[in-house]
Design a protein around this motif. Structure first.
Motif, mmCIF file in Angstrom:
data_model
loop_
_atom_site.group_PDB
_atom_site.id
_atom_site.type_symbol
_atom_site.label_atom_id
_atom_site.label_comp_id
_atom_site.label_asym_id
_atom_site.label_seq_id
_atom_site.Cartn_x
_atom_site.Cartn_y
_atom_site.Cartn_z
ATOM 1 N N VAL A 149 48.278 47.860 47.987
ATOM 2 C CA VAL A 149 48.499 46.454 48.314
ATOM 3 C C VAL A 149 49.910 46.210 48.827
ATOM 4 O O VAL A 149 50.184 45.167 49.420
ATOM 5 C CB VAL A 149 48.213 45.539 47.100
ATOM 6 C CG1 VAL A 149 46.752 45.572 46.743
ATOM 7 C CG2 VAL A 149 49.075 45.913 45.909
ATOM 8 N N GLN A 150 50.817 47.140 48.615
ATOM 9 C CA GLN A 150 52.169 47.004 49.133
ATOM 10 C C GLN A 150 52.322 47.573 50.530
ATOM 11 O O GLN A 150 53.304 47.305 51.210
ATOM 12 C CB GLN A 150 53.163 47.717 48.206
ATOM 13 C CG GLN A 150 53.334 47.058 46.848
ATOM 14 C CD GLN A 150 54.244 47.875 45.939
ATOM 15 O OE1 GLN A 150 54.417 49.073 46.147
ATOM 16 N NE2 GLN A 150 54.807 47.226 44.935
ATOM 17 N N ALA A 151 51.369 48.358 50.988
ATOM 18 C CA ALA A 151 51.483 49.025 52.282
ATOM 19 C C ALA A 151 51.343 48.020 53.412
ATOM 20 O O ALA A 151 50.574 47.051 53.311
ATOM 21 C CB ALA A 151 50.413 50.107 52.400
ATOM 22 N N ALA A 628 54.890 45.828 59.617
ATOM 23 C CA ALA A 628 55.652 44.941 58.735
ATOM 24 C C ALA A 628 54.723 44.296 57.725
ATOM 25 O O ALA A 628 53.528 44.089 57.982
ATOM 26 C CB ALA A 628 56.378 43.873 59.548
ATOM 27 N N ARG A 629 55.296 43.994 56.566
ATOM 28 C CA ARG A 629 54.591 43.261 55.517
ATOM 29 C C ARG A 629 55.516 42.181 54.981
ATOM 30 O O ARG A 629 56.670 42.447 54.637
ATOM 31 C CB ARG A 629 54.178 44.194 54.385
ATOM 32 C CG ARG A 629 53.442 43.499 53.231
ATOM 33 C CD ARG A 629 53.143 44.487 52.119
ATOM 34 N NE ARG A 629 52.377 43.887 51.035
ATOM 35 C CZ ARG A 629 52.918 43.217 50.000
ATOM 36 N NH1 ARG A 629 54.252 43.073 49.923
ATOM 37 N NH2 ARG A 629 52.152 42.706 49.063
ATOM 38 N N PHE A 630 55.002 40.951 54.931
ATOM 39 C CA PHE A 630 55.801 39.835 54.425
ATOM 40 C C PHE A 630 55.029 39.130 53.315
ATOM 41 O O PHE A 630 53.889 38.681 53.519
ATOM 42 C CB PHE A 630 56.123 38.833 55.536
ATOM 43 C CG PHE A 630 56.926 37.650 55.070
ATOM 44 C CD1 PHE A 630 58.251 37.800 54.677
ATOM 45 C CD2 PHE A 630 56.349 36.385 55.000
ATOM 46 C CE1 PHE A 630 58.990 36.716 54.229
ATOM 47 C CE2 PHE A 630 57.080 35.301 54.564
ATOM 48 C CZ PHE A 630 58.399 35.463 54.172
ATOM 49 N N VAL A 636 50.339 37.216 47.546
ATOM 50 C CA VAL A 636 49.777 36.925 48.871
ATOM 51 C C VAL A 636 50.764 37.416 49.929
ATOM 52 O O VAL A 636 51.946 37.054 49.904
ATOM 53 C CB VAL A 636 49.504 35.429 49.068
ATOM 54 C CG1 VAL A 636 48.946 35.170 50.468
ATOM 55 C CG2 VAL A 636 48.541 34.910 48.015
ATOM 56 N N ALA A 637 50.287 38.237 50.826
ATOM 57 C CA ALA A 637 51.169 38.806 51.851
ATOM 58 C C ALA A 637 50.431 38.940 53.172
ATOM 59 O O ALA A 637 49.208 39.103 53.216
ATOM 60 C CB ALA A 637 51.693 40.173 51.403
#
Length: 967
Positions: A149-151, A628-630, A636-637
């Motif tokens: 979920v962080q990728a 990118a991931r924000f 929630v990202a």
């Protein structure tokens, strides 16, 4: 690159399986010995080692957690906890981020500082959770591993527990059940493809997904798929050569990654992690089809089937060595009997030569009784279904730490497969029979002898804060063909009934150096850097068959209305490779990459990668990727990625040469043609306008949302678009008289058609992936897990290159309507997968249902569409129940396709005399219900048997165990 036209052995000196396997084994041994010597010669600087110790426990009960994974993030250092929950990791001085996790618990992490020669104690108390959303994935980042979920890109992780719960024994089928974006159809009557079936990801080609094992590139097979199956014209990795019992988990990166990993990663990357934990198990399973076609009634093709028996025996043995190393050996035997859903031909004309008043009865021919409604050995009739295979496979995974802090590691495997499949039934009145030899006709069979070997050795460690990994990889695949129960009609009654048709061989040798470092307090924020280089050599070889397998004899057709005419040459169903087909070629490439990840502030992750490669045969390429991931707010990202990529043409696509018998409907009659595949650089290829192959180029865009508001729930949705230019396809069959005349005028004889590989098309694939995970911990009442997946994809051919002037009479065949349909609508456009799992104490219940969308077949030569057919979407459901006794013995029973669903039957015109009822394009096959039973026994750590006291089995970063048994 080198190419040699001289044969490597005399045609009559058949190499056979022992020679093949000895050749591959010798080459692998030389490579391994060389790399080991080089690795041991490295100047390994000794360090003043410290240590990290502690215990991992259940936060609620305080009970120790055995086999939990403890790892120093961003390094090569990690391991398992002992039975009392304790661990010990040797480390050099520095600041580290320590992480502990195990399935069923939320991950925990903390920072520590280790001084030179000092010891730091760090305990972890993990909180139990319904699902593990903190699952770590190695694939997708060269700089630092991250949770799914962080990728910044979509990743699936398929656990060992999920793999076992499927009840399936073939790795490709298991992945298809668990990953809705993965498709594994079951083609039949497709020559070698019956023995090594291709699989696809996101609707793209089998050769557009890169497969890794423990993070290292896996070699492809020597077989090129040339007949009418999904993936026609491609080579692929044989996933079934990796036994499911040897797999700890499978990571699937559903995003282009050529800028990170190189060629073949246009659709994504699949990373198979081998088991490495202490202890072991032995298991056995048995299953077979219990099915009714047409409800078991007496309609043609109907009936009850009890076939396709699968017997599997597997064993795993693992233990600690030298306290901080490990060795794990897996072995498996699988015997899969064939299935058959073809009818027996009982038409009254079967034993008649000619027509009308001049018709004669074939001497010795016996018409099958009308009551026969399935494969019957007495009449040697047709076979449509799974091939008959026997697999033996062994895999080793190991690591050995040195006093200097360097870790040596090695893994690899050997897979041996013998298989049998069939071609089209040659009826007694067919001109391709020698009726004096086979008055009832014959069913020609293709026997395979497949050897697959792989080995990786390497060393890893840290030097001045940089983690390094030096490795060498060898992989080889050999596919030998023996054709039996067949004839060479042009040899008359002297024809042999068995022919050695030759062999395909491929190999790959690669050397990699990867260097990584984390800079937690850089001016740009947290910074992770990876730099690497690779050298790779690929080889490909075709070896001729026995002369009688490709001989054009002098005997004419002996009887019947065509008596005295030239007889069909070659061994029927699969002509042998000829001296002119032989090739021994190779190429090399060198590559370098940079992968950087930056976290300028806590909620934003930016990843940038670039890769340059230079190939000896087609030049250089440079590719890049940004992702990118924000995090909008906690749980929630948004994430997105853009990259360009490439896929190098495989050596088989450039050099494969053979004659294949293809059936084409001409004026309503299924007519055989001996079609030769010409290499692009050959005389025949040049005559027909073939051009040197270029690499495929791609642009991949994706964007999505991750939603995990609570510990037990996650939802991801990702849109993707993949544009591919210069996509390589195998042309249609050029069977027009003008093509035959052109070839004959240039002394290319004995074929009735031609084809070649070409960069013919540009395509665009758009799609959506949605994955839902939910878990509920019911305390003493058990644990419930639910997984839902949805994939929708649509591929469109944007353009087709102009047809060469030499082929003006067959312009529609360069990329025919059948091949266009196979790419655009030949795979499900949408797939839904739903899985529920309930465990309480020793009881486990698993239910699964999957909806496969419709697929369409189009006839290549009939533009009116009367022979086209769309096969409706189907739901396939599976269920199993398991129970663990005394915490060691597990018994399980279950059924796949429990409701006995079949695809729609072929329309009458496509059934070939009413024999072949089902399509090989079906994404779930056509075997019907499969019932199985399995027993497995777990035993304790075998470290003591390896001569050392069991302590901690350290795990290389590519081999970290994430799963342990649940109470």
């Amino acid at each position: 690159m080198s190419q040699h036209s001289q044969p490597s052995y005399h045609a009559s000196a058949r190499p056979g399986p022992s020679r093949t396997r000895a050749f591959v084994a010798r080459r692998a041994a030389v490579v391994v010995a060389t790399i080991v010597a080089a690795a041991m010669a490295l100047p390994l600087a000794a360090q003043s080692m410290g240590a990290v110790t502690g215990r991992v426990t259940d936060a609620a009960t305080g009970e120790p957690l055995a086999n939990a994974t403890v790892r120093l993030v961003g390094t090569t250092i990690g391991g398992f906890t002992r039975s009392d929950g304790s661990y010990r990791l040797p480390v050099g001085a520095g600041t580290y981020d320590v992480r502990a996790n195990i399935i069923g618990y939320a991950m925990s992490r903390d920072s520590i500082v280790v001084t030179a020669g000092g010891t730091v104690t760090k305990d972890f108390a993990l909180t139990r959770t319904g699902i593990n959303l903190d699952e770590i994935a190695i694939v997708g980042s060269r700089a630092a591993d991250r949770t799914v979920v962080q990728a910044p890109v979509p990743i699936d992780v398929l656990s060992a527990a999920e793999i076992q719960a499927t009840g399936l024994t073939e790795t490709s089928q298991i992945i298809q059940m668990l990953a809705p974006s993965f498709n594994f159809p079951r083609p039949s009557v497709t020559d070698g493809t019956d023995h090594i079936r291709p699989a696809t990801l996101r609707g793209l080609g089998p050769d557009q997904v890169l497969v890794l094992v423990n993070g290292k590139r896996r070699h492809q097979t020597a077989l090129v798929h040339v007949n009418g199956s999904v993936g026609r014209g491609s080579t692929s990795v044989d996933l079934n050569a990796i036994p499911a019992s040897a797999i700890d988990r499978i990571e699937i990166l559903r995003d282009g990654a050529a800028a990170q990993y190189g060629s073949d990663a246009i659709a994504g990357v699949m990373n198979i992690i081998l088991k490495s934990e202490p202890g072991g198990s032995i298991s056995s399973s048995f299953g077979q089809a219990y099915s009714k076609v047409f409800g078991g009634d007496t309609r043609p093709g109907g009936g009850k089937f009890r076939d396709g028996q699968v017997t599997q025996v597997a064993a795993n043995v693992g233990g600690a060595i030298r306290g901080n190393g490990f060795v794990h050996l897996s072995g498996e035997f699988r015997d899969r009997e064939g299935t058959n859903r073809a009818r027996v031909d009982t038409t009254s004309t079967l034993c008649r030569l000619g027509s009308g008043a001049s018709a004669t009865t074939i001497a010795g021919c016996t018409l099958p009784p009308t009551s026969v409604n399935r494969f019957d050995e007495r009449f040697n009739q047709s076979w449509q279904g799974d091939s008959d295979t026997r697999d033996w496979s062994f895999f080793l995974n190991s690591a050995l730490p040195l006093q200097s802090g360097v870790q040596l590691y090695g893994f690899g495997g050997l897979s041996l497969r013998d298989g049998t499949s069939a071609g089209f039934y040659r009826i007694p009145s067919d001109r391709r029979t020698v009726r004096a030899v086979t008055p009832n006709g014959f069913l020609p069979q293709i026997n395979s002898d497949i050897t697959d070997i792989s080995g990786t050795v390497g060393a890893k460690g840290t030097l001045r804060g940089w983690g390094w990994d030096l490795s060498a990889i060898y992989g080889g695949n050999a596919f030998e063909f023996t054709i039996d129960n067949t004839v060479n009609v042009s040899l008359g009654t002297a024809t042999p009934r068995e022919f050695y048709a030759g062999a395909l061989r491929s190999n790959q040798l690669a050397t990699n150096l990867d260097i990584v470092r984390a800079f937690p307090s850089s001016p740009l924020g947290d910074l992770n850097v990876a730099i690497g280089a690779e050298f790779r050599r690929d080889g490909y070889k075709i070896e001729r068959g026995d002369p009688t397998s490709y001989q054009v004899g002098t005997v004419t057709i002996l009887d019947g209305p065509e008596a005295g005419r030239p007889a069909p040459p070659y061994s029927q169903v699969f002509p042998g490779f000829r001296p002119v087909d032989e090739v021994d070629t190779d190429r090399t490439n060198v590559a370098g990459y940079v992968d950087v990840e930056i976290t300028p502030f806590e909620r934003l992750l930016i990843a940038v990668a670039g890769r340059a490669e230079d190939y000896s045969d087609f030049g250089s390429t440079v590719d890049g990727k940004i992702a990118a991931r924000f995090e909008l707010f906690k749980g929630v990202a948004l994430r997105a990625a853009a990259q360009d990529g490439f896929r190098a043409p495989s050596l088989p696509q450039s050099y494969f040469s053979a004659v294949s018998t293809n059936f084409v409907v001409v004026n309503g009659v299924n007519t055989p043609f001996d079609v030769r595949t010409f290499p692009v650089g050959s005389q025949g290829g040049q005559l027909l306008g073939a051009q040197p192959l270029r690499p495929e180029k791609s642009v991949n865009l994706s964007g999505g949302l991750t939603f995990s508001p609570i510990a037990n729930l996650s939802l991801t949705a990702d849109y993707y678009r993949v544009n591919i230019d210069d996509r390589i396809v195998l042309s249609g069959n050029f069977i027009h008289a003008s093509v035959r005349s052109l070839l004959e005028a240039n002394n290319i004889l004995g074929v009735s058609g031609a084809r070649y590989f070409t960069n013919a098309i540009d395509t665009r694939t758009k799609g959506l992936d949605v994955v839902l995970n939910y878990g509920l911990n019911l305390g003493g009442s058990g644990l419930v897990r639910f997984t839902g997946g949805y994939n929708r994809n649509k591929t469109k051919v944007l353009s087709v290159i102009p047809t060469p002037s030499q082929l003006s009479a067959v312009s529609s065949s360069l990329f025919d309507r059948g091949e266009r349909a196979r790419i655009e609508i030949g795979q499900p456009r949408n797939t839904v997968s739903l899985t529920g799992n309930y465990t309480v104490k020793g009881l486990g219940v698993n239910v699964h249902t999957q909806r496969f969308g419709q697929v369409t077949n189009r006839n290549s030569t009939n533009a009116t569409g009367v022979l086209d057919q769309t096969f409706a979407a189907k739901w396939i459901s599976d269920a199993s129940v398991s129970y663990k006794l005394l915490n060691r013995l597990t018994l399980a029973v279950g059924a796949n396709n429990i409701f006995d669903v079949y695809p729609d039957t072929n329309i009458t015109a496509n059934q070939t005399r009413g024999i072949y009822l089902f399509t090989g394009a079906s994404p779930f096959g056509f075997n019907g219900r499969y019932i199985f039973a399995r027993a497995s026994y777990d035993f304790a750590n075998l470290g003591g048997l390896l001569g050392r006291k069991t302590e901690l089995a350290a795990v290389a970063p590519d081999n970290r165990r994430r799963y342990a048994k649940q109470d």
